[in-house]
Design a protein around this motif. Structure first.
Motif, PDB file in Angstrom:
ATOM      1  N   SER A 194      52.106 -15.157  39.477  1.00 48.74           N
ATOM      2  CA  SER A 194      52.366 -16.525  39.932  1.00 48.74           C
ATOM      3  C   SER A 194      51.243 -17.064  40.823  1.00 48.74           C
ATOM      4  O   SER A 194      50.971 -18.266  40.807  1.00 48.74           O
ATOM      5  CB  SER A 194      53.703 -16.610  40.665  1.00 48.74           C
ATOM      6  OG  SER A 194      53.679 -15.800  41.825  1.00 48.74           O
ATOM      7  N   ARG A 195      50.583 -16.183  41.581  1.00 48.89           N
ATOM      8  CA  ARG A 195      49.468 -16.647  42.428  1.00 48.89           C
ATOM      9  C   ARG A 195      48.309 -17.127  41.560  1.00 48.89           C
ATOM     10  O   ARG A 195      47.691 -18.152  41.848  1.00 48.89           O
ATOM     11  CB  ARG A 195      49.009 -15.534  43.366  1.00 48.89           C
ATOM     12  CG  ARG A 195      50.007 -15.225  44.462  1.00 48.89           C
ATOM     13  CD  ARG A 195      49.484 -14.129  45.370  1.00 48.89           C
ATOM     14  NE  ARG A 195      49.195 -12.924  44.588  1.00 48.89           N
ATOM     15  CZ  ARG A 195      49.826 -11.790  44.705  1.00 48.89           C
ATOM     16  NH1 ARG A 195      50.779 -11.657  45.592  1.00 48.89           N
ATOM     17  NH2 ARG A 195      49.512 -10.751  43.959  1.00 48.89           N
ATOM     18  N   TYR A 196      47.990 -16.371  40.505  1.00 49.53           N
ATOM     19  CA  TYR A 196      46.930 -16.783  39.583  1.00 49.53           C
ATOM     20  C   TYR A 196      47.280 -18.144  38.979  1.00 49.53           C
ATOM     21  O   TYR A 196      46.457 -19.057  38.948  1.00 49.53           O
ATOM     22  CB  TYR A 196      46.758 -15.735  38.482  1.00 49.53           C
ATOM     23  CG  TYR A 196      45.678 -16.067  37.474  1.00 49.53           C
ATOM     24  CD1 TYR A 196      44.410 -15.529  37.602  1.00 49.53           C
ATOM     25  CD2 TYR A 196      45.919 -16.916  36.401  1.00 49.53           C
ATOM     26  CE1 TYR A 196      43.408 -15.814  36.688  1.00 49.53           C
ATOM     27  CE2 TYR A 196      44.931 -17.212  35.484  1.00 49.53           C
ATOM     28  CZ  TYR A 196      43.679 -16.659  35.628  1.00 49.53           C
ATOM     29  OH  TYR A 196      42.695 -16.965  34.728  1.00 49.53           O
ATOM     30  N   GLN A 197      48.497 -18.281  38.508  1.00 47.63           N
ATOM     31  CA  GLN A 197      48.926 -19.521  37.871  1.00 47.63           C
ATOM     32  C   GLN A 197      48.884 -20.696  38.848  1.00 47.63           C
ATOM     33  O   GLN A 197      48.495 -21.809  38.476  1.00 47.63           O
ATOM     34  CB  GLN A 197      50.322 -19.351  37.286  1.00 47.63           C
ATOM     35  CG  GLN A 197      50.342 -18.355  36.139  1.00 47.63           C
ATOM     36  CD  GLN A 197      51.749 -17.960  35.725  1.00 47.63           C
ATOM     37  OE1 GLN A 197      52.726 -18.596  36.100  1.00 47.63           O
ATOM     38  NE2 GLN A 197      51.851 -16.890  34.948  1.00 47.63           N
ATOM     39  N   ALA A 198      49.233 -20.453  40.104  1.00 43.43           N
ATOM     40  CA  ALA A 198      49.200 -21.514  41.114  1.00 43.43           C
ATOM     41  C   ALA A 198      47.765 -21.975  41.383  1.00 43.43           C
ATOM     42  O   ALA A 198      47.502 -23.183  41.485  1.00 43.43           O
ATOM     43  CB  ALA A 198      49.858 -21.051  42.401  1.00 43.43           C
TER      44      ALA A 198
ATOM     45  N   ARG B 224      44.647 -29.604  38.422  1.00 42.48           N
ATOM     46  CA  ARG B 224      45.192 -30.869  38.944  1.00 42.48           C
ATOM     47  C   ARG B 224      44.188 -31.622  39.804  1.00 42.48           C
ATOM     48  O   ARG B 224      44.193 -32.845  39.857  1.00 42.48           O
ATOM     49  CB  ARG B 224      46.446 -30.610  39.772  1.00 42.48           C
ATOM     50  CG  ARG B 224      47.653 -30.302  38.958  1.00 42.48           C
ATOM     51  CD  ARG B 224      48.856 -30.126  39.848  1.00 42.48           C
ATOM     52  NE  ARG B 224      49.998 -29.700  39.056  1.00 42.48           N
ATOM     53  CZ  ARG B 224      51.018 -29.027  39.531  1.00 42.48           C
ATOM     54  NH1 ARG B 224      51.056 -28.706  40.812  1.00 42.48           N
ATOM     55  NH2 ARG B 224      52.004 -28.681  38.748  1.00 42.48           N
ATOM     56  N   ASN B 225      43.359 -30.882  40.520  1.00 40.61           N
ATOM     57  CA  ASN B 225      42.414 -31.494  41.451  1.00 40.61           C
ATOM     58  C   ASN B 225      40.993 -31.557  40.909  1.00 40.61           C
ATOM     59  O   ASN B 225      40.076 -31.921  41.647  1.00 40.61           O
ATOM     60  CB  ASN B 225      42.456 -30.742  42.779  1.00 40.61           C
ATOM     61  CG  ASN B 225      43.792 -30.904  43.461  1.00 40.61           C
ATOM     62  OD1 ASN B 225      44.087 -31.974  43.980  1.00 40.61           O
ATOM     63  ND2 ASN B 225      44.620 -29.875  43.422  1.00 40.61           N
TER      64      ASN B 225
ATOM     65  N   VAL C 133      38.449 -12.713  36.246  1.00 40.77           N
ATOM     66  CA  VAL C 133      37.500 -13.794  36.518  1.00 40.77           C
ATOM     67  C   VAL C 133      36.942 -14.380  35.223  1.00 40.77           C
ATOM     68  O   VAL C 133      36.719 -15.589  35.127  1.00 40.77           O
ATOM     69  CB  VAL C 133      36.378 -13.316  37.472  1.00 40.77           C
ATOM     70  CG1 VAL C 133      35.516 -12.255  36.818  1.00 40.77           C
ATOM     71  CG2 VAL C 133      35.546 -14.483  37.938  1.00 40.77           C
ATOM     72  N   ASN C 134      36.756 -13.552  34.206  1.00 45.26           N
ATOM     73  CA  ASN C 134      36.234 -14.079  32.938  1.00 45.26           C
ATOM     74  C   ASN C 134      37.231 -15.015  32.266  1.00 45.26           C
ATOM     75  O   ASN C 134      36.835 -15.967  31.597  1.00 45.26           O
ATOM     76  CB  ASN C 134      35.813 -12.945  32.002  1.00 45.26           C
ATOM     77  CG  ASN C 134      34.537 -12.288  32.474  1.00 45.26           C
ATOM     78  OD1 ASN C 134      33.638 -12.939  32.989  1.00 45.26           O
ATOM     79  ND2 ASN C 134      34.458 -10.985  32.321  1.00 45.26           N
ATOM     80  N   ASP C 135      38.527 -14.772  32.459  1.00 46.62           N
ATOM     81  CA  ASP C 135      39.534 -15.703  31.937  1.00 46.62           C
ATOM     82  C   ASP C 135      39.375 -17.058  32.601  1.00 46.62           C
ATOM     83  O   ASP C 135      39.420 -18.099  31.936  1.00 46.62           O
ATOM     84  CB  ASP C 135      40.949 -15.171  32.174  1.00 46.62           C
ATOM     85  CG  ASP C 135      41.283 -13.943  31.347  1.00 46.62           C
ATOM     86  OD1 ASP C 135      40.467 -13.543  30.503  1.00 46.62           O
ATOM     87  OD2 ASP C 135      42.374 -13.380  31.569  1.00 46.62           O
ATOM     88  N   ALA C 136      39.211 -17.060  33.920  1.00 45.29           N
ATOM     89  CA  ALA C 136      39.043 -18.316  34.654  1.00 45.29           C
ATOM     90  C   ALA C 136      37.780 -19.045  34.203  1.00 45.29           C
ATOM     91  O   ALA C 136      37.775 -20.275  34.059  1.00 45.29           O
ATOM     92  CB  ALA C 136      38.999 -18.046  36.154  1.00 45.29           C
TER      93      ALA C 136
ATOM     94  N   PHE D 262      39.968 -13.915  44.056  1.00 41.36           N
ATOM     95  CA  PHE D 262      40.306 -13.414  42.728  1.00 41.36           C
ATOM     96  C   PHE D 262      41.080 -12.103  42.783  1.00 41.36           C
ATOM     97  O   PHE D 262      41.954 -11.869  41.953  1.00 41.36           O
ATOM     98  CB  PHE D 262      39.052 -13.298  41.853  1.00 41.36           C
ATOM     99  CG  PHE D 262      38.661 -14.614  41.262  1.00 41.36           C
ATOM    100  CD1 PHE D 262      39.165 -15.020  40.038  1.00 41.36           C
ATOM    101  CD2 PHE D 262      37.830 -15.481  41.945  1.00 41.36           C
ATOM    102  CE1 PHE D 262      38.840 -16.252  39.500  1.00 41.36           C
ATOM    103  CE2 PHE D 262      37.491 -16.713  41.421  1.00 41.36           C
ATOM    104  CZ  PHE D 262      38.001 -17.106  40.195  1.00 41.36           C
ATOM    105  N   VAL D 263      40.800 -11.272  43.754  1.00 41.19           N
ATOM    106  CA  VAL D 263      41.555 -10.028  43.905  1.00 41.19           C
ATOM    107  C   VAL D 263      43.008 -10.352  44.259  1.00 41.19           C
ATOM    108  O   VAL D 263      43.941  -9.795  43.679  1.00 41.19           O
ATOM    109  CB  VAL D 263      40.910  -9.109  44.965  1.00 41.19           C
ATOM    110  CG1 VAL D 263      41.815  -7.938  45.301  1.00 41.19           C
ATOM    111  CG2 VAL D 263      39.546  -8.617  44.478  1.00 41.19           C
ATOM    112  N   ALA D 264      43.200 -11.289  45.174  1.00 43.82           N
ATOM    113  CA  ALA D 264      44.552 -11.648  45.606  1.00 43.82           C
ATOM    114  C   ALA D 264      45.353 -12.354  44.512  1.00 43.82           C
ATOM    115  O   ALA D 264      46.576 -12.208  44.454  1.00 43.82           O
ATOM    116  CB  ALA D 264      44.484 -12.541  46.849  1.00 43.82           C
TER     117      ALA D 264
END
Length: 103
Positions: free
Chosen positions: A21-25, A32-33, A59-62, A12-14
């Motif tokens: 774009s990393r969060y979105q990926a 998808r999985n 993390v709360n968004d996720a 989550f930090v990364a």
């Protein structure tokens, strides 16, 4: 649905913020999985520290979006849990070249 257990805050930090774009990926990958990332309470607490000098990872968004959740606390009285924790402590002690019972 698959569940992937997260052992530390690194993912989550990364990922950074939702605009990153990393969060979105990672979000796309989870959706998808059909994967839910499961965080231990300890990891969740580290990610949600109330420190004005630190931008908290989203993390709360996720969690709100449904692709992450917080796990119930582990029961250390369960033999499988205590064996796993002992194994992890031994592994870390060997990697650090220090006794496992040293804090």
């Amino acid at each position: 649905m698959s569940r992937l257990h997260i052992a530390d805050t690194g993912l989550f930090v990364a990922m950074g913020q939702p605009s990153n774009s990393r969060y979105q990926a990672v979000r796309r990958f989870a959706r998808r999985n059909d994967i839910t990332f499961v965080l231990p309470e300890r990891v969740y607490e580290e990610l949600t520290l109330d420190d004005p000098n630190i931008e908290a990872p989203p993390v709360n968004d996720a969690i709100d979006e449904g692709w992450a959740t917080v796990a119930a606390p582990l029961e250390f009285s369960e033999p499988i849990v205590s064996r796993a924790m002992d194994g992890v402590q031994r592994y870390i002690a060997n990697a650090d070249d220090c006794p496992a019972d040293r804090g």
